[in-house]
Design a protein around this motif. Sequence first.
Motif, mmCIF file in Angstrom:
data_model
loop_
_atom_site.group_PDB
_atom_site.id
_atom_site.type_symbol
_atom_site.label_atom_id
_atom_site.label_comp_id
_atom_site.label_asym_id
_atom_site.label_seq_id
_atom_site.Cartn_x
_atom_site.Cartn_y
_atom_site.Cartn_z
ATOM 1 N N GLY A 198 0.787 -1.224 0.000
ATOM 2 C CA GLY A 198 0.000 0.000 0.000
ATOM 3 C C GLY A 198 0.819 1.274 0.000
ATOM 4 N N ASN A 199 2.101 1.182 -0.301
ATOM 5 C CA ASN A 199 2.925 2.380 -0.255
ATOM 6 C C ASN A 199 2.757 3.252 -1.484
ATOM 7 O OD1 ASN A 199 3.841 1.698 2.164
ATOM 8 N ND2 ASN A 199 5.915 1.147 1.549
ATOM 9 N N GLU A 200 2.114 2.697 -2.511
ATOM 10 C CA GLU A 200 2.006 3.438 -3.760
ATOM 11 C C GLU A 200 1.098 4.634 -3.598
ATOM 12 O OE1 GLU A 200 3.788 2.831 -6.489
ATOM 13 O OE2 GLU A 200 4.770 1.458 -5.114
ATOM 14 N N ARG A 201 -0.120 4.323 -3.199
ATOM 15 C CA ARG A 201 -1.031 5.420 -2.912
ATOM 16 C C ARG A 201 -1.218 5.359 -1.420
ATOM 17 N NH1 ARG A 201 -7.337 5.332 -4.817
ATOM 18 N NH2 ARG A 201 -8.222 6.237 -2.951
ATOM 19 N N ASP A 202 -1.110 6.484 -0.774
ATOM 20 C CA ASP A 202 -1.260 6.473 0.676
ATOM 21 C C ASP A 202 -2.631 5.935 1.029
ATOM 22 O OD1 ASP A 202 1.216 7.396 1.089
ATOM 23 O OD2 ASP A 202 0.639 9.518 1.205
ATOM 24 N N ALA A 203 -2.650 5.108 2.034
ATOM 25 C CA ALA A 203 -3.918 4.543 2.460
ATOM 26 C C ALA A 203 -4.847 5.672 2.858
ATOM 27 C CB ALA A 203 -3.696 3.604 3.636
ATOM 28 N N ASP A 204 -6.157 5.462 2.552
ATOM 29 C CA ASP A 204 -7.125 6.507 2.884
ATOM 30 C C ASP A 204 -7.182 6.753 4.382
ATOM 31 O OD1 ASP A 204 -7.695 6.705 0.274
ATOM 32 O OD2 ASP A 204 -9.592 5.615 0.327
ATOM 33 N N PHE A 228 -12.581 2.105 1.794
ATOM 34 C CA PHE A 228 -11.312 2.768 2.043
ATOM 35 C C PHE A 228 -10.204 2.002 1.368
ATOM 36 C CE2 PHE A 228 -14.006 3.990 5.554
ATOM 37 C CZ PHE A 228 -13.859 5.367 5.522
ATOM 38 N N TYR A 229 -9.327 2.774 0.730
ATOM 39 C CA TYR A 229 -8.204 2.126 0.090
ATOM 40 C C TYR A 229 -7.148 1.801 1.135
ATOM 41 C CZ TYR A 229 -3.912 1.493 -2.423
ATOM 42 O OH TYR A 229 -2.755 0.982 -2.862
ATOM 43 N N GLY A 230 -6.596 0.639 1.051
ATOM 44 C CA GLY A 230 -5.524 0.279 1.968
ATOM 45 C C GLY A 230 -5.453 -1.226 2.125
ATOM 46 N N ASP A 231 -4.300 -1.697 2.478
ATOM 47 C CA ASP A 231 -4.110 -3.130 2.653
ATOM 48 C C ASP A 231 -4.651 -3.551 4.015
ATOM 49 O OD1 ASP A 231 -3.375 -5.691 2.902
ATOM 50 O OD2 ASP A 231 -1.242 -5.372 2.503
ATOM 51 N N ALA A 232 -5.679 -4.405 3.967
ATOM 52 C CA ALA A 232 -6.345 -4.793 5.209
ATOM 53 C C ALA A 232 -5.447 -5.618 6.125
ATOM 54 C CB ALA A 232 -7.616 -5.563 4.885
ATOM 55 N N THR A 233 -4.310 -6.094 5.602
ATOM 56 C CA THR A 233 -3.457 -6.887 6.484
ATOM 57 C C THR A 233 -2.441 -6.015 7.216
ATOM 58 O OG1 THR A 233 -2.000 -7.364 4.618
ATOM 59 C CG2 THR A 233 -3.677 -8.985 5.115
ATOM 60 N N PRO A 265 -1.365 -3.806 10.106
ATOM 61 C CA PRO A 265 -1.847 -3.581 11.473
ATOM 62 C C PRO A 265 -2.294 -2.143 11.741
ATOM 63 C CG PRO A 265 0.149 -4.894 11.505
ATOM 64 C CD PRO A 265 -0.065 -4.488 10.093
ATOM 65 N N ASP A 266 -1.523 -1.139 11.263
ATOM 66 C CA ASP A 266 -1.904 0.240 11.587
ATOM 67 C C ASP A 266 -3.224 0.628 10.944
ATOM 68 O OD1 ASP A 266 -0.634 -0.019 9.169
ATOM 69 O OD2 ASP A 266 0.012 2.077 9.111
ATOM 70 N N LEU A 267 -3.438 0.125 9.707
ATOM 71 C CA LEU A 267 -4.691 0.428 9.027
ATOM 72 C C LEU A 267 -5.868 -0.217 9.761
ATOM 73 C CD1 LEU A 267 -5.354 1.885 6.265
ATOM 74 C CD2 LEU A 267 -5.848 -0.405 5.453
ATOM 75 N N LEU A 268 -5.647 -1.463 10.183
ATOM 76 C CA LEU A 268 -6.705 -2.164 10.913
ATOM 77 C C LEU A 268 -7.020 -1.442 12.221
ATOM 78 C CD1 LEU A 268 -5.672 -5.858 10.379
ATOM 79 C CD2 LEU A 268 -7.837 -4.819 9.718
ATOM 80 N N HIS A 269 -5.980 -0.954 12.813
ATOM 81 C CA HIS A 269 -6.172 -0.248 14.076
ATOM 82 C C HIS A 269 -7.026 0.988 13.855
ATOM 83 C CE1 HIS A 269 -5.324 0.984 18.143
ATOM 84 N NE2 HIS A 269 -5.055 2.203 17.673
ATOM 85 N N SER A 270 -6.699 1.758 12.813
ATOM 86 C CA SER A 270 -7.484 2.972 12.574
ATOM 87 C C SER A 270 -8.875 2.646 12.058
ATOM 88 C CB SER A 270 -6.757 3.912 11.617
ATOM 89 O OG SER A 270 -6.409 3.216 10.450
ATOM 90 N N ALA A 271 -9.061 1.434 11.541
ATOM 91 C CA ALA A 271 -10.409 1.026 11.127
ATOM 92 C C ALA A 271 -11.237 0.608 12.334
ATOM 93 C CB ALA A 271 -10.328 -0.120 10.136
#
Lengths: 641, 214
Positions: free
Chosen positions: A414-420, A472-477, A479-485
């Motif tokens: 997910g580094n290409e486009r910043d996760a939403d 939301f765009y982002g890799d669900a695996t 951890p930080d994205l999951l946390h903010s979700a």
Amino acid sequence: MGGFLFQAFIYLTAAVIAVPIARRLGLGSVLGYLIAGIIIGPVIGLVGTETQDLQHFAEFGVVMMLFVVGLELEPHLLWEMRHRLLGLGGLQVLLTTSAIAGIGILLGYDWRSSLAAGLLLAISSTAIVLQTLNEKALMKSDGGQASFSVLLFQDIAVIPMLALIPLLAIPELMGNIAGQGAAIIAGEQGANTGHATFSLVDGLPSWGVALVTFGSIAAVILGGHYLSRPLFRFIAESKLREMFTAAALLLVIGISLLMTMVGLSPALGTFLAGVVLANSEYRHELESSIDPFKGLLLGLFFITVGAGMNFEVLFGDFGTIISMVLGVIAVKACVLYLLSKIFKLPKPDNLLFTLGLAQAGEFGFVLLSFCTQNYVIDEETGKILLLVVALSMLLTPALFIFYDSVISRISLLGNERDADEIDEKGTVIIAGLGRFGQVVNRMLLAHGTRAVVLDNRADVVDGLKTFGIKGFYGDATRPDLLHSAGLGDAVMIVIAIDDRERSVELVRHARRDNPKIHIIARAFDRLHVYQLYKAGADDIVREMFDSSVRAGKYALLKLGQHPFEVEKAANAFVEHDRDTLRQLASVWQDGVSVFDNPEYVDATKARNKLMDDAMKGLKTELHDSAERGWTPPPKKGRTKG
Amino acid sequence: MKKILVLFAHPAQERSQVNVELAKAAKKLSFVTLVDLYAEYPTGFIDVDLEQKRLLKHDVIIFLHPFYWYSTPPILKLWQDMVLEYGFAYGAEGTKLKNKIFFSTLSAGGPQKAYTDKGYNHFTIRQLLAPLEQTALLCGMKYLPPFVLYSALKAYDKNLIAGHVENWSNVLEALKEERLPIGPACKLETLNEAIYKPSKSNSTQSHSTKRKRA
């Protein structure tokens, strides 16, 4: 004869040893062939100058490859590609040529030599790139399609280049090297003119040339459309496989010959023929007939590239040559990256496009020999450029490996486009918004539950937005994205991603982060179910199971079974299967192949026997479970109603 | 001419000896609409609108089913729960079924003598069907006693099915042509008696009078 057999033996041995090893190591077949060539050529010297001649012969593999590519490309797809073909391809050739020519002039070379070098280095390697894209199944990706457009344009552009180069002749060179090395040049000249001994267009006025040229193309298209079918049917009726192979070869060679006689690219001609035949019912037969020849010729071509490396020249000026190779790759990559931005290629396809086409190609050899022969480039520079072309091709598989192992991985992270930025937290998280996750999400929405939906494909997220579905765009695996979700206080997470290992990882992570969360996971198959169960998933759904059962129900209905009987049979089957799953799960061991697990094998056999018996109509537990209920009492017993 | 709706419910038709034959016979008649509920709703979700439309198009509603645990198979209960809505079948506005004729056609495993206060089933079939009778009455329908085949499990071995099917066809014909005297039939224990009655010399007559309610 003995000499030929010996040569064939050496080439085949090198290929048979090197290619499987290279593939096993994940290097791809192209690098395997190239290494095989280097070993039998410059390293142990088993083959010598005959590789040059072999190479021209092997270039025919490229022609065959374009025929096969054409077969897989229906006409309307080609038409859809027209903008990319002209835009991407045209700009690539123009910009790369200008850049390299400019650098050449800055370095003090004659402008004519610089321009010619620019032209010949602008062409990428159709053979390597298409072979690698096919092997990696990237041909259908956006990056693959864009690469193909450029390659096709380049193959076509070679023809006008051949016409242009003689005009760039440098008078001073003519005197110096006249007659020198003419023998080699004469041999090489044969390659691009396809060994044609006469031309259909020589001595014709320009309108005549145009007429003959267009006539030939029309003949290929019309012939492919109207004549091929009866011809192939006639041959197919002979029921001799080799006749079909012969006819397929005849077709490719015939078209190549026709094209060279009118001064067109044989690759272009066979490609057109392939496209025309793409809708034919003989398409697969043609493809499988040509494929082995194509593969072997291309392999031979790569071997000759490797074998033809001149180590003396290389090590004589190693630094200069290597920096030239890297320079060429860098310039080409910059132009390609720029174009990928202009044509809005999505990530990470743009990098595939950038790295994939950054080498020089086999047509470079052809153009180079043509240049030296026409006094555009001097002998010494020619030898160095030959090495530059070969080395850049040699580096291509390495660039593909770089793309595979580094870039496509990074982009998955997910580094290409910043996760939403996730601006809502929900009680339910859905990871993955493909066909599976979408249905779940729609059902939840219909019941007034807004889930936080994550997907790592930007186009999917954007596309769904147009239907009013917020994701939301982002890799669900991550951890930080999951946390903010809101994983920490979510009630439930639905894991619907299309990736075996990552979904197991995600289950594990979710369970660790929030022990109370309810996890619904999408599974591929049985083994995946066991892994997900072990990782801590609560409800595990095999993605194909329920739909397959439904298909089975339709089949039974069509066979005349009563709908309610069908429902009962399906229910019994599902119950039996789930029961089997539970029993097998208890003997399954993580990390041990089920084939090496005797307990698992025995349990599977026992369960299968049960199913078999039921199918044979024998009375079994499974049969009973379908047949229980609404069964009348035995005739003599008391009755219930 | 009266139109007849037969709601057929048998959850194990491959084992049915009686009801499937009755359904087939009914299906052959142009004035009868036969609905195989288990075929239309194998997963048990009943299309209420469709069923109500069907009811409106017919004058006689018949449940055709085996007698399971002194009642109908479950889908017929579900059908009642779903289709007989307030405002359609009952309530101040619910008069859509008014004056339609309703009864059950069923096959019972036990012999006739079991369905008496002295028999092991202790009640007559009509008594056991009281919920259906009251449901029909609440909906303003005319309730007829059930058309019954006793000892249904032995009917096949004793070659009684063909005769029963013929009687059933006669009942349907009589209903269509309004030949069946509704008033007297209401009072019978089973509808079978109404069919046998006209021929007083018939040997079955004495047999059937014995069955009359005390």
